[in-house]
Design an enzyme around this catalytic site. Structure first.
Site, PDB file in Angstrom:
ATOM      1  N   HIS A 247       0.874  -1.185   0.000  1.00 59.87           N
ATOM      2  CA  HIS A 247       0.000   0.000   0.000  1.00 59.87           C
ATOM      3  C   HIS A 247       0.904   1.225   0.000  1.00 59.87           C
ATOM      4  O   HIS A 247       1.270   1.755   1.041  1.00 59.87           O
ATOM      5  CB  HIS A 247      -0.906  -0.027   1.237  1.00 59.87           C
ATOM      6  CG  HIS A 247      -1.891   1.105   1.298  1.00 59.87           C
ATOM      7  ND1 HIS A 247      -2.959   1.090   2.175  1.00 59.87           N
ATOM      8  CD2 HIS A 247      -1.983   2.290   0.640  1.00 59.87           C
ATOM      9  CE1 HIS A 247      -3.659   2.207   2.053  1.00 59.87           C
ATOM     10  NE2 HIS A 247      -3.073   2.955   1.123  1.00 59.87           N
TER      11      HIS A 247
ATOM     12  N   GLU B 103     -11.174   3.983   6.426  1.00 63.02           N
ATOM     13  CA  GLU B 103     -10.194   4.835   7.093  1.00 63.02           C
ATOM     14  C   GLU B 103     -10.935   5.942   7.848  1.00 63.02           C
ATOM     15  O   GLU B 103     -10.605   6.238   9.000  1.00 63.02           O
ATOM     16  CB  GLU B 103      -9.237   5.435   6.069  1.00 63.02           C
ATOM     17  CG  GLU B 103      -8.106   6.253   6.652  1.00 63.02           C
ATOM     18  CD  GLU B 103      -7.195   6.846   5.596  1.00 63.02           C
ATOM     19  OE1 GLU B 103      -6.094   7.278   5.955  1.00 63.02           O
ATOM     20  OE2 GLU B 103      -7.580   6.882   4.401  1.00 63.02           O
TER      21      GLU B 103
ATOM     22  N   ASP C 139       2.045   3.855   3.085  1.00 61.90           N
ATOM     23  CA  ASP C 139       1.055   4.770   2.536  1.00 61.90           C
ATOM     24  C   ASP C 139       1.703   5.961   1.836  1.00 61.90           C
ATOM     25  O   ASP C 139       1.885   5.942   0.624  1.00 61.90           O
ATOM     26  CB  ASP C 139       0.097   5.223   3.650  1.00 61.90           C
ATOM     27  CG  ASP C 139      -1.234   5.750   3.133  1.00 61.90           C
ATOM     28  OD1 ASP C 139      -1.473   5.703   1.916  1.00 61.90           O
ATOM     29  OD2 ASP C 139      -2.050   6.204   3.960  1.00 61.90           O
ATOM     30  N   ASP C 140       2.057   7.031   2.576  1.00 67.73           N
ATOM     31  CA  ASP C 140       2.589   8.272   2.006  1.00 67.73           C
ATOM     32  C   ASP C 140       3.765   8.781   2.843  1.00 67.73           C
ATOM     33  O   ASP C 140       3.602   9.709   3.656  1.00 67.73           O
ATOM     34  CB  ASP C 140       1.500   9.346   1.960  1.00 67.73           C
ATOM     35  CG  ASP C 140       0.348   8.975   1.048  1.00 67.73           C
ATOM     36  OD1 ASP C 140       0.536   9.016  -0.179  1.00 67.73           O
ATOM     37  OD2 ASP C 140      -0.733   8.640   1.569  1.00 67.73           O
TER      38      ASP C 140
ATOM     39  N   GLY D 245      -9.139   8.495  -2.780  1.00 68.26           N
ATOM     40  CA  GLY D 245      -9.820   9.749  -2.518  1.00 68.26           C
ATOM     41  C   GLY D 245     -10.697   9.759  -1.298  1.00 68.26           C
ATOM     42  O   GLY D 245     -10.790   8.782  -0.546  1.00 68.26           O
TER      43      GLY D 245
END
Length: 325
Positions: free
Chosen positions: A17, A190, A268-269, A160
């Site tokens: 992910h 989430e 993730d980020d 999104g």
């Protein structure tokens, strides 16, 4: 291996992910934004974003300072993937945003090829197209239809804000992706609760749920996820910094894990959270009480869902078992 750091380093890990825009290496950001003399404030251990909009605004500002061409995707991917190898990550699933086609005018196939060309020896990478809830307007729908024929595209992922409607194109498109042999994912659970996770599960029928952690609120849903064999690609540090009311000490991953749901661990980020896959495993051990056999099981889960030949999967699972013993 009595040392936790050595144990985690020795595990052959996966990252399933990962948004490539959100994985922008900080050193590359500094090249185009020299005012970033220090990492973002959000890298602090217990930073909390105000809401998703706060997170998204900061992420987009950083990411698209760099990602302006396929060549930039290639350069960043080389650095990102090299970092994975240093942490003994041997399999990665990453997505790039379809919005770069719509808003930046980039060629999606060229972006895909640029990422694929950056994959080093010793690392398996699968690339997904991330599509926002409202990402199939008149300009984009033909592109998305063409994307299902892109040979090197592993699959699609719904991205999104969860509160945006699931538009009428979405369900048939996910069905078409499955028919085209693409893997399907969707972000859910989430911010919205178990009901939204169930809706995504029933309507889109994804192979995997990205996050999915609020499924922990509904034991019947957990049983259904387990029955269907759908894995959850969980990002604990991301959730700790972004989800209201969630900390690493209370993270639902423990509930999911103990319910027998297949959960994997990813970052993730990282440009927003300042995390590595090593940090994720360490945090689960130090702040959520995961034992070394449990950390090894999380690593096993990543290989169980990885899109690799059976012989590779068997070899990786055997290596994890040797380390666990």
């Amino acid at each position: 291996m009595p040392d936790l750091a050595a144990f985690i380093a020795a595990l052959p890990k996966t990252e399933t992910h990962l948004h490539i825009e959100g994985a922008l290496p900080f050193a590359l950001l500094q090249q185009v934004r020299p005012e970033f003399r220090q990492p973002p404030a959000s890298w602090a251990r217990d930073f909390k974003f105000r809401d998703f909009a706060h997170f998204e605004q900061e992420l987009l500002d950083m990411a698209f300072s760099w990602y302006t061409s396929p060549a930039r995707y290639h350069e960043a991917a080389k650095v990102i993937f090299a970092g994975h190898l240093t942490r003994n990550v041997r399999y990665v699933e990453t997505s790039f945003a379809s919005g770069v086609v719509e808003f930046l005018g980039l060629d999606g196939q060229e972006v895909l090829a640029a990422i694929r060309a950056a994959v080093p020896a010793g690392l398996e990478v699968r690339v997904f197209l991330g599509i926002h809830h409202n990402g199939a307007g008149p300009k984009m729908l033909p592109v998305l239809e063409q994307a299902l024929g892109w040979k090197d595209l592993a699959g699609v992922d719904l991205h999104g804000t969860e509160s945006f409607p699931i538009e009428p194109w979405t369900v048939p498109y996910w069905a078409a992706a499955r028919k085209a042999g693409k893997r399907t994912k969707a972000h859910a659970g989430e911010f919205l609760g178990a009901d939204f996770v169930r809706r995504i599960l029933d309507e889109l029928q994804p192979d995997r749920l990205e996050h999915g952690v609020r499924a922990a609120e509904d034991p019947a849903l957990l049983a259904e996820i387990r029955r269907r064999g759908v894995a959850l690609d969980v990002c604990p540090i991301s959730n700790h910094k972004l989800m209201p009311g969630v900390t690493l000490e209370t993270h639902p991953i423990r509930v999911l894990f103990e319910a027998g749901v297949t959960v994997t661990v990813s970052t993730d980020d990282p440009i927003s959270f300042g995390n590595t896959i090593t940090d994720e495993y360490t945090a689960l051990a130090e702040r959520r009480g995961f034992t070394r056999p449990e950390l090894a099981q999380l690593a096993r889960n990543g290989w169980q869902v990885a899109d690799v030949p059976a012989a590779v999967r068997t070899a990786m699972l055997a290596e994890i078992d040797r380390i666990r013993e």
